[in-house]
Scaffold this motif. Structure first.
Motif, short mmCIF file in Angstrom:
data_model
loop_
_atom_site.label_atom_id
_atom_site.label_comp_id
_atom_site.label_asym_id
_atom_site.label_seq_id
_atom_site.Cartn_x
_atom_site.Cartn_y
_atom_site.Cartn_z
N GLY A 39 43.50 35.07 21.79
CA GLY A 39 42.46 36.03 22.17
C GLY A 39 41.14 35.74 21.50
N LEU A 40 41.17 35.23 20.28
CA LEU A 40 39.95 34.86 19.57
C LEU A 40 39.28 33.64 20.21
N ILE A 41 40.11 32.67 20.61
CA ILE A 41 39.56 31.45 21.22
C ILE A 41 38.91 31.76 22.57
N ILE A 42 39.59 32.51 23.41
CA ILE A 42 39.00 32.78 24.74
C ILE A 42 38.16 34.05 24.75
N GLU A 43 38.07 34.73 23.62
CA GLU A 43 37.26 35.93 23.46
C GLU A 43 37.64 37.05 24.44
N GLN A 44 38.94 37.25 24.59
CA GLN A 44 39.47 38.31 25.45
C GLN A 44 40.57 39.05 24.69
N PHE A 45 40.27 40.28 24.29
CA PHE A 45 41.25 41.06 23.54
C PHE A 45 42.46 41.42 24.40
N GLY A 46 42.26 41.53 25.68
CA GLY A 46 43.35 41.88 26.60
C GLY A 46 44.50 40.88 26.53
N TRP A 47 44.18 39.61 26.41
CA TRP A 47 45.23 38.59 26.31
C TRP A 47 46.02 38.74 25.02
N THR A 48 45.38 39.17 23.96
CA THR A 48 46.09 39.42 22.70
C THR A 48 47.14 40.51 22.91
N VAL A 49 46.74 41.57 23.59
CA VAL A 49 47.67 42.67 23.86
C VAL A 49 48.81 42.21 24.76
N TYR A 50 48.51 41.45 25.80
CA TYR A 50 49.54 40.95 26.70
C TYR A 50 50.56 40.08 25.98
N ILE A 51 50.09 39.22 25.11
CA ILE A 51 51.00 38.32 24.38
C ILE A 51 51.86 39.10 23.40
N VAL A 52 51.29 40.08 22.73
CA VAL A 52 52.08 40.91 21.81
C VAL A 52 53.12 41.72 22.60
N LEU A 53 52.74 42.26 23.74
CA LEU A 53 53.69 43.01 24.57
C LEU A 53 54.80 42.11 25.10
N ALA A 54 54.47 40.88 25.46
CA ALA A 54 55.49 39.92 25.90
C ALA A 54 56.45 39.61 24.75
#
Length: 102
Positions: A39-54
């Motif tokens: 999420g830090l690399i692509i600057e999208q917090f949503g992806w961080t949440v998706y990966i943690v939920l996965a």
């Protein structure tokens, strides 16, 4: 209840519970780290949440059902004592004097 549900084991021994907890925490920690970095690399917090939920979903699948790897160390219980017909022994009576608290 259907007989198939009664045949499914629902218990886990203590060492299995410890192993399940360690696996759960490890997967959550790794997925949080990967999610944060991605999420830090692509600057999208949503992806961080998706990966943690996965990671949470994967850890639930691996740790919530009582898989055979969590039932390798069963406890050996003592045999049950037969019930006696005698009356149960009475407990000693507590002293009737009450102490004063200061």
């Amino acid at each position: 209840m259907l007989p198939i549900f009664k045949s499914i084991p629902t218990h886990m021994d203590y060492k299995g519970q410890k192993l399940a907890e360690q696996i759960f925490q490890g997967i959550i920690l790794i997925s949080a780290g990967i999610g944060f970095v991605y999420g830090l690399i692509i600057e999208q917090f949503g992806w961080t949440v998706y990966i943690v939920l996965a990671g949470f979903a994967v850890s639930c699948v691996l740790t919530l059902p009582p898989w055979p790897m969590y039932r390798r160390n069963p406890l050996s219980w003592q045999p049950a004592l037969p019930e006696s017909t005698a009356e149960p022994s009475q407990k000693p009576q507590e002293s009737t004097k009450k102490k004063k608290h200061k």
